[in-house]
Design a protein around this motif. Structure first.
Motif, PDB file in Angstrom:
ATOM      1  N   ARG A  43      32.222  83.291  46.740  1.00 49.98           N
ATOM      2  CA  ARG A  43      32.259  84.649  45.798  1.00 49.98           C
ATOM      3  C   ARG A  43      32.935  84.620  44.588  1.00 49.98           C
ATOM      4  NH1 ARG A  43      33.403  89.778  48.528  1.00 49.98           N
ATOM      5  NH2 ARG A  43      34.819  88.533  50.092  1.00 49.98           N
ATOM      6  N   ALA A  44      34.123  83.976  44.879  1.00 49.83           N
ATOM      7  CA  ALA A  44      35.231  83.974  43.518  1.00 49.83           C
ATOM      8  C   ALA A  44      34.579  82.928  42.603  1.00 49.83           C
ATOM      9  CB  ALA A  44      36.539  83.272  44.352  1.00 49.83           C
ATOM     10  N   HIS A  60      34.604  80.585  37.138  1.00 48.48           N
ATOM     11  CA  HIS A  60      35.035  79.317  37.460  1.00 48.48           C
ATOM     12  C   HIS A  60      36.602  79.134  37.483  1.00 48.48           C
ATOM     13  CE1 HIS A  60      30.828  77.609  37.409  1.00 48.48           C
ATOM     14  NE2 HIS A  60      30.976  78.345  38.138  1.00 48.48           N
ATOM     15  N   GLN A  61      37.006  79.193  36.041  1.00 40.36           N
ATOM     16  CA  GLN A  61      38.462  78.987  35.974  1.00 40.36           C
ATOM     17  C   GLN A  61      39.422  79.755  36.902  1.00 40.36           C
ATOM     18  OE1 GLN A  61      39.453  79.925  32.018  1.00 40.36           O
ATOM     19  NE2 GLN A  61      39.565  77.791  31.368  1.00 40.36           N
ATOM     20  N   ALA A  62      39.108  80.981  37.083  1.00 35.15           N
ATOM     21  CA  ALA A  62      40.221  81.969  38.035  1.00 35.15           C
ATOM     22  C   ALA A  62      40.178  81.182  39.166  1.00 35.15           C
ATOM     23  CB  ALA A  62      39.653  83.194  37.933  1.00 35.15           C
ATOM     24  N   GLY A  77      43.275  77.536  43.526  1.00 35.10           N
ATOM     25  CA  GLY A  77      43.331  76.292  44.342  1.00 35.10           C
ATOM     26  C   GLY A  77      41.785  76.094  45.085  1.00 35.10           C
ATOM     27  N   ILE A  78      40.820  76.730  44.565  1.00 36.02           N
ATOM     28  CA  ILE A  78      39.389  76.412  45.016  1.00 36.02           C
ATOM     29  C   ILE A  78      38.709  75.192  44.361  1.00 36.02           C
ATOM     30  CG2 ILE A  78      37.338  77.336  45.216  1.00 36.02           C
ATOM     31  CD1 ILE A  78      38.476  80.137  45.302  1.00 36.02           C
ATOM     32  N   SER A  79      38.230  74.430  44.921  1.00 34.92           N
ATOM     33  CA  SER A  79      37.636  73.005  44.548  1.00 34.92           C
ATOM     34  C   SER A  79      36.070  73.349  44.025  1.00 34.92           C
ATOM     35  CB  SER A  79      37.820  71.897  45.180  1.00 34.92           C
ATOM     36  OG  SER A  79      36.885  70.836  45.309  1.00 34.92           O
ATOM     37  N   LEU A  80      35.857  73.176  42.842  1.00 36.40           N
ATOM     38  CA  LEU A  80      34.459  73.564  42.603  1.00 36.40           C
ATOM     39  C   LEU A  80      33.466  72.757  43.298  1.00 36.40           C
ATOM     40  CD1 LEU A  80      34.645  74.520  38.822  1.00 36.40           C
ATOM     41  CD2 LEU A  80      34.167  75.957  40.442  1.00 36.40           C
ATOM     42  N   GLU A  81      33.876  71.700  43.120  1.00 35.79           N
ATOM     43  CA  GLU A  81      32.867  70.508  43.822  1.00 35.79           C
ATOM     44  C   GLU A  81      32.573  70.819  45.309  1.00 35.79           C
ATOM     45  OE1 GLU A  81      33.236  66.132  42.924  1.00 35.79           O
ATOM     46  OE2 GLU A  81      33.847  66.414  41.141  1.00 35.79           O
ATOM     47  N   THR A  82      33.618  71.105  45.933  1.00 29.61           N
ATOM     48  CA  THR A  82      33.635  71.483  47.577  1.00 29.61           C
ATOM     49  C   THR A  82      32.721  72.497  47.492  1.00 29.61           C
ATOM     50  OG1 THR A  82      35.829  70.669  47.534  1.00 29.61           O
ATOM     51  CG2 THR A  82      34.914  71.704  49.587  1.00 29.61           C
ATOM     52  N   ALA A  98      40.853  86.563  33.887  1.00 23.11           N
ATOM     53  CA  ALA A  98      39.757  86.211  34.780  1.00 23.11           C
ATOM     54  C   ALA A  98      40.087  86.599  35.964  1.00 23.11           C
ATOM     55  CB  ALA A  98      39.991  84.685  34.357  1.00 23.11           C
ATOM     56  N   LEU A  99      39.301  87.736  36.370  1.00 22.46           N
ATOM     57  CA  LEU A  99      39.241  88.439  37.601  1.00 22.46           C
ATOM     58  C   LEU A  99      37.892  88.066  38.354  1.00 22.46           C
ATOM     59  CD1 LEU A  99      41.366  91.616  37.180  1.00 22.46           C
ATOM     60  CD2 LEU A  99      42.006  89.684  38.739  1.00 22.46           C
ATOM     61  N   PHE A 100      37.864  88.256  39.472  1.00 19.29           N
ATOM     62  CA  PHE A 100      36.518  88.181  40.457  1.00 19.29           C
ATOM     63  C   PHE A 100      36.164  89.457  40.333  1.00 19.29           C
ATOM     64  CE2 PHE A 100      39.412  84.997  42.723  1.00 19.29           C
ATOM     65  CZ  PHE A 100      39.007  83.834  41.656  1.00 19.29           C
ATOM     66  N   LYS A 101      35.302  89.832  39.240  1.00 16.84           N
ATOM     67  CA  LYS A 101      35.147  91.316  38.745  1.00 16.84           C
ATOM     68  C   LYS A 101      34.151  91.921  39.775  1.00 16.84           C
ATOM     69  CE  LYS A 101      35.937  91.198  34.031  1.00 16.84           C
ATOM     70  NZ  LYS A 101      36.343  89.850  33.765  1.00 16.84           N
TER      71      LYS A 101
END
Lengths: 322, 273
Positions: free
Chosen positions: A197-198, A203-205, A210-215, B106-109
């Motif tokens: 959900r994040a 994406h940037q946030a 610490g979240i890897s986009l590719e994963t 940049a928050l998770f809105k």
């Protein structure tokens, strides 16, 4: 009074059941669109590929048999009697997860930060490649898919209520509901779900915590692969595994217009609305205008939505900042 | 390892700050023909509040993005905790203990305040999908201890009232505060704040300054921040780096920066927005 007419209820229920199948396909689109902003044109082909792979494993086909024959003169097309359905389903899922990994590494990673339209084009390419690979791997003939789901009309409903409902459609609906509930729980209560959900939100946030986009993309495409597998099995069991199966993606488009591209509940309710609307229209209005309305009703409804509520019922309102 | 890495430093208000935890050496960052950062070196000491100031377009945010791994400089080295850092992805740097906030929030809105801050604890969640599905007990325990940390942060930032509110609906000042909360939830060694007070009114700025100082003092978190408001910077920073057109033109305590003629000419002397 039409509410006591079993025929009315038969129309509603069969509409709902068909709607569940539409929702299932739409769900695959929504998952990928939410997490990566990609409209995945290949979703229908994914379902086809999954169904082909399942049948291949089930019947013990040798992948690339024709290619092997042409290259090395091998004449075998089957390695044996095949395997049981559960094992075949499991292996197909493994193949879909592997495929998701390949898609992320080969298609998505080189195109990171590109415009949505470019990624969309890439998925069109992916659709053609997958269709070709599917053909090469498992052959182009129409295959029967039997996963042991009950078939024929439900005697219980027929005897007690006079309604004619296919058992296969009931079980498809049950499976779809289990799948959706599992996905909901996964996305609400697990670390990976929260990360999903994040990424969908920012994406940037997401990277910064610490979240890897590719994963995440791999996880999302794997889940879409799972949804495609389920959709492929259900549609394949209903009408055989053939290459026109990839066209079920077209049926998902109006569902997405109604439900919004970014909402999972939207995909489900959109699917149900189209399923019921389609059947009702066909049975009550169809005869007056010559029938065969099921072919176009969904698209007409989608068009009306595009005119009056382009973000769909549940989609985020599109606000352009200036 | 340089000598600076072990010695401590006494600030203007008599506070002793620790050895260097992050050092950037001769960083040059180019975008095509544009040089955003030219040959910049400075260090950040453990436990200090380090400010990076400079006019618009000076390259401050780019500098933060280099530290945080969003940009990879063409030249130069980043040393973190006395080790030369290999080129890394931003998410790997998050695992090293560097958290940040953004200039444009940049928050998770779509998530609640609680969920946003909870997501900030991502690097502290060990249980993977399968563990969570099957080892319900361990995962629950972990979730519980993470929740406890998050509640502490919510108390600390005085945002109990908006715990369940979707952050997209919050006013700007509160969103900035939630974003700070999310960064704090990672319990970072180094906290990067990109204009934490931009667009705030005086009262909100005072609140935010207080939070930053409290974070620094109570948790001992090292803070590096970019800020435009000179009054605020001179009040809360222990040391200040001044940038202009991608170059470093000053580095020292607020008092030294005030007296630095180059800085006065380039930045303080002229009006800044």
């Amino acid at each position: 009074m039409f509410l006591f007419d079993p025929f009315f209820w038969e129309v509603v229920i069969s509409g709902l059941l068909a709607g569940v199948m539409y929702a299932l396909v739409a769900l695959g689109f929504v998952l990928i669109f939410k997490a990566s902003g990609i409209f995945n044109f290949a979703q229908g082909v994914l379902a086809l590929f999954a169904a082909l792979t399942l049948v291949g494993f089930q019947t013990g086909q040798i992948p690339f048999a024709h290619l092997l024959e042409a290259l090395f003169g091998l004449h075998a097309s089957h390695w044996g009697e095949g395997m049981n359905t559960v094992l075949a389903l499991f292996l197909s899922l493994v193949v879909m997860i592997g495929l998701a990994w390949l898609i992320v590494k080969i298609v998505l990673r080189p195109l990171v930060n590109q415009e949505g339209i470019i990624l969309f084009m890439a998925t069109i390419g992916l659709a053609f490649v997958l269709e070709g690979v599917g053909d090469l791997m498992w052959g182009a003939n129409v295959k029967r898919l039997d996963v042991g789901l009950p078939e024929g009309p439900s005697d219980f409903l027929l005897d007690n209520t006079g309604m004619f409902i296919e058992k296969l459609e009931i079980s498809a609906a049950v499976v779809a509901i289990i799948l959706v509930v599992t996905l909901m729980i996964f996305s609400q209560y697990t670390k990976m779900g929260r990360a999903l959900r994040a990424v969908a939100d920012d994406h940037q946030a997401a990277l910064s915590v610490g979240i890897s986009l590719e994963t995440i993309w791999w996880v999302v495409w794997s889940i879409s692969g799972l949804v495609a597998l389920v959709a492929g099995v259900m549609w394949g069991a209903k009408s055989g595994v053939q290459f026109s199966l990839s066209l079920i993606a077209l049926k998902a488009l109006p569902v997405l217009m109604l439900g919004g591209f970014t909402s999972i509940p939207g995909a489900i309710i959109g699917g149900l609305m189209i399923g019921v609307g389609e059947k009702m229209f066909e049975f009550y209005i169809g005869p007056m205008i010559g029938g065969a309305t099921e072919n176009w009703f969904a698209y007409m409804l989608a068009l009306l939505f595009l005119l009056f509520r382009p973000q769909g019922l549940f989609g985020e309102k599109i606000i352009e900042r200036v | 390892m340089s000598l600076k890495a072990v010695e401590t430093f006494v600030t203007e208000d008599g506070r002793s700050i620790g050895p260097v935890i992050l050092e950037v050496k001769d960083i040059t960052l180019k975008f095509g023909g544009v040089t955003a950062i030219q040959n910049i070196s400075f260090d950040i000491r453990g436990g200090e509040v380090r400010a990076i100031i400079g006019p618009n377009g000076a390259g401050k945010s780019s500098m933060l993005n280099v530290i945080n791994g969003f940009y990879h400089p063409q030249e130069g080295e980043v040393w973190f905790k006395n080790e030369l850092r290999a080129p890394m992805k931003p998410y790997q740097i998050a695992y090293q203990g560097i958290a940040r906030t953004f200039q444009n929030i940049a928050l998770f809105k779509g998530m609640s305040t609680l969920d946003n801050i909870m997501t900030g604890r991502f690097t502290h969640m060990s249980s993977g999908i399968f563990a969570q599905a099957w080892w319900k007990g361990a995962a629950e325990k972990e979730e519980f201890s993470n929740r406890e940390k998050v509640e502490q942060i919510i108390d600390f930032l005085e945002i109990q009232k908006i715990r369940k509110t979707e952050v997209g609906r919050l006013p700007y000042g509160l969103q900035k505060r939630v974003e700070l909360g999310r960064a704090l939830a990672a319990e970072p060694r180094l906290l990067l704040l990109d204009e934490p007070m931009a667009g705030m009114n005086v009262e909100e700025k005072e609140d935010m300054s207080r939070f930053i100082l409290d974070v620094n003092e109570e948790f001992g978190t090292t803070v590096a921040l970019i800020e435009h408001d000179m009054g605020v910077v001179m009040d809360i920073a222990d040391r200040v780096v001044v940038m202009d057109y991608g170059k470093k033109i000053g580095d020292g305590t607020p008092e030294e920066i005030r007296k630095n003629q180059v800085v006065i000419d380039a930045y303080l002397g002229i009006s800044h927005d």
